[in-house]
Design an enzyme around this catalytic site. Sequence first.
Site, PDB file in Angstrom:
ATOM      1  N   HIS A  23      -0.504  -7.345  -3.114  1.00 22.67           N
ATOM      2  CA  HIS A  23      -1.437  -6.064  -2.652  1.00 22.67           C
ATOM      3  C   HIS A  23      -0.501  -4.781  -2.866  1.00 22.67           C
ATOM      4  CE1 HIS A  23      -4.500  -4.607   0.494  1.00 22.67           C
ATOM      5  NE2 HIS A  23      -4.131  -3.805  -0.455  1.00 22.67           N
ATOM      6  N   GLU A  50      -9.931  -5.531  -3.836  1.00 17.31           N
ATOM      7  CA  GLU A  50      -9.999  -5.200  -2.342  1.00 17.31           C
ATOM      8  C   GLU A  50     -11.285  -4.659  -2.300  1.00 17.31           C
ATOM      9  OE1 GLU A  50      -7.211  -2.911  -0.877  1.00 17.31           O
ATOM     10  OE2 GLU A  50      -7.206  -3.618   1.434  1.00 17.31           O
ATOM     11  N   ALA A  75      -9.192   3.366   4.820  1.00 22.15           N
ATOM     12  CA  ALA A  75      -9.081   4.412   3.641  1.00 22.15           C
ATOM     13  C   ALA A  75      -9.957   4.056   2.651  1.00 22.15           C
ATOM     14  CB  ALA A  75      -7.671   4.543   3.271  1.00 22.15           C
ATOM     15  N   HIS A 133      -3.604  -7.508   4.945  1.00 23.70           N
ATOM     16  CA  HIS A 133      -2.824  -6.687   5.565  1.00 23.70           C
ATOM     17  C   HIS A 133      -3.040  -6.942   7.357  1.00 23.70           C
ATOM     18  CE1 HIS A 133      -6.045  -3.942   5.319  1.00 23.70           C
ATOM     19  NE2 HIS A 133      -5.789  -3.283   4.039  1.00 23.70           N
ATOM     20  N   ASP A 190       1.005  -2.659  -0.193  1.00 25.09           N
ATOM     21  CA  ASP A 190      -0.246  -1.884  -0.089  1.00 25.09           C
ATOM     22  C   ASP A 190       0.061  -0.501  -0.564  1.00 25.09           C
ATOM     23  OD1 ASP A 190      -2.567  -1.159   0.266  1.00 25.09           O
ATOM     24  OD2 ASP A 190      -2.761  -1.286   2.525  1.00 25.09           O
ATOM     25  N   ALA A 238      -3.571   5.213   5.112  1.00 23.81           N
ATOM     26  CA  ALA A 238      -4.180   5.187   3.792  1.00 23.81           C
ATOM     27  C   ALA A 238      -3.102   4.542   3.013  1.00 23.81           C
ATOM     28  CB  ALA A 238      -4.605   6.294   3.293  1.00 23.81           C
ATOM     29  N   GLY A 239      -2.999   3.208   3.064  1.00 22.73           N
ATOM     30  CA  GLY A 239      -1.879   2.374   2.389  1.00 22.73           C
ATOM     31  C   GLY A 239      -0.524   2.901   2.895  1.00 22.73           C
TER      32      GLY A 239
END
Length: 409
Positions: free
Chosen positions: A70, A140, A151, A227, A296, A330-331
């Site tokens: 990811h 995703e 996000a 996640h 991520d 956001a990641g």
Amino acid sequence: MSSSRWALSGRWGVDDARCGELLTLVVDRASGRVEEVLSGLGSSANAGDLCEQRHGGETSILAPGYVDLHVHGAAGFDFADGSDEAFSVICRHHARFGTTALCATILASSPEATLRAIEVGRQKLGLVGRGARVVGLHLEGPFLAPERAGAQPPEHLRAPDPLLLEELLAAAAGGISLMTLAPELPGALPLVERLVDAGVVVSMGHSSATYEQACAGIAAGCRLGTHAFNAMRGLHHREPGLAGALLTRDELVAEVIADGQHVAAPVLEILWRLKGQRSEPGAADVGHGKLALITDCTAALDAPAGGARLGNTSVQVNDGAVRLPDGTLAGSALTMERAVSGLATMTSASWEAARGAASRTPAALIDAPLGGAEVGAVADLVLYDGEGALEQVFIGGAPQLAAREEEKR
Ligand SMILES: [Zn+2]
């Protein structure tokens, strides 16, 4: 000219049957594979004379390269850009931090943008050059729960749509390794079954699924959770939700972002105890753990000034955390190297087991190339020096980091 051979020495640093052994791998540079496994530093007749270069030594650690299921981007680029340059830059960038194989992860985008990214990604599959191998795409979205968008751009989320799914599958021609969806959305379960038939590993995430709904997802074929604890219901003692299913159902591998920001250390410890490697390091049959470290990572990692974004949304980086203007995480700007140290330092996991969670577990899930200390294994390896610094990363035997002397010049 005979093909060149390199000798890589170190203690084997992952929790499989050879864990802790000092060994020397003789790598054939032409095939990119391990040709011989010698004990210790290898006799000069075997390693020294025949090999063009030697790397590592008695205090080094040698381990399989990392497999990131990811990852969205790096250095100002996002896979969803759908450009050749984005794929090359991101793969080269993450290779510097030990990632030897990755799933190019495309967040929810317009169908046109997703199809473009699939098209470019398909051409990159399996190429071994400079940078991490793209072993597949991870879509995703777009079939995610709007209230758990995190996000993800809400305008690109869709209700489960079999026709759109067929279009994506056809465009990818087998190139999709993973798809994240919310199993509780009406019509999601038939999509799970279709994806499983097409050889795609289905992950549950960006979801408000109850425990029951997550179990229905497992029954339909879901095998991963995206996640863990982020963008899903938290663990409640009367409604365990998707998080509860991830912790207790052995069918599921759990992705986790071990950056100290997304999941607090005690919760990471719970995850490790329930999903991590359960056998002793060095045991003959170690099986596979169920916890997969991911980054991520977004374009924010080492982005040029003003270049931090996720897809087309600009984000802010503060103290290593990547957030939307409203504060939503956001990641990340995480690397696999730091994910390994995060798990090893925040939980009871050993370094060897943490490296396994970054390599063996994710590789087994999607059948990705995995470096190994056996003849014929791909030479996708990380080499750490005696101080624990990443000294070299090999992909198909090819070094990914410039020699230190070169960098100094
Ligand atoms: Zn996400």
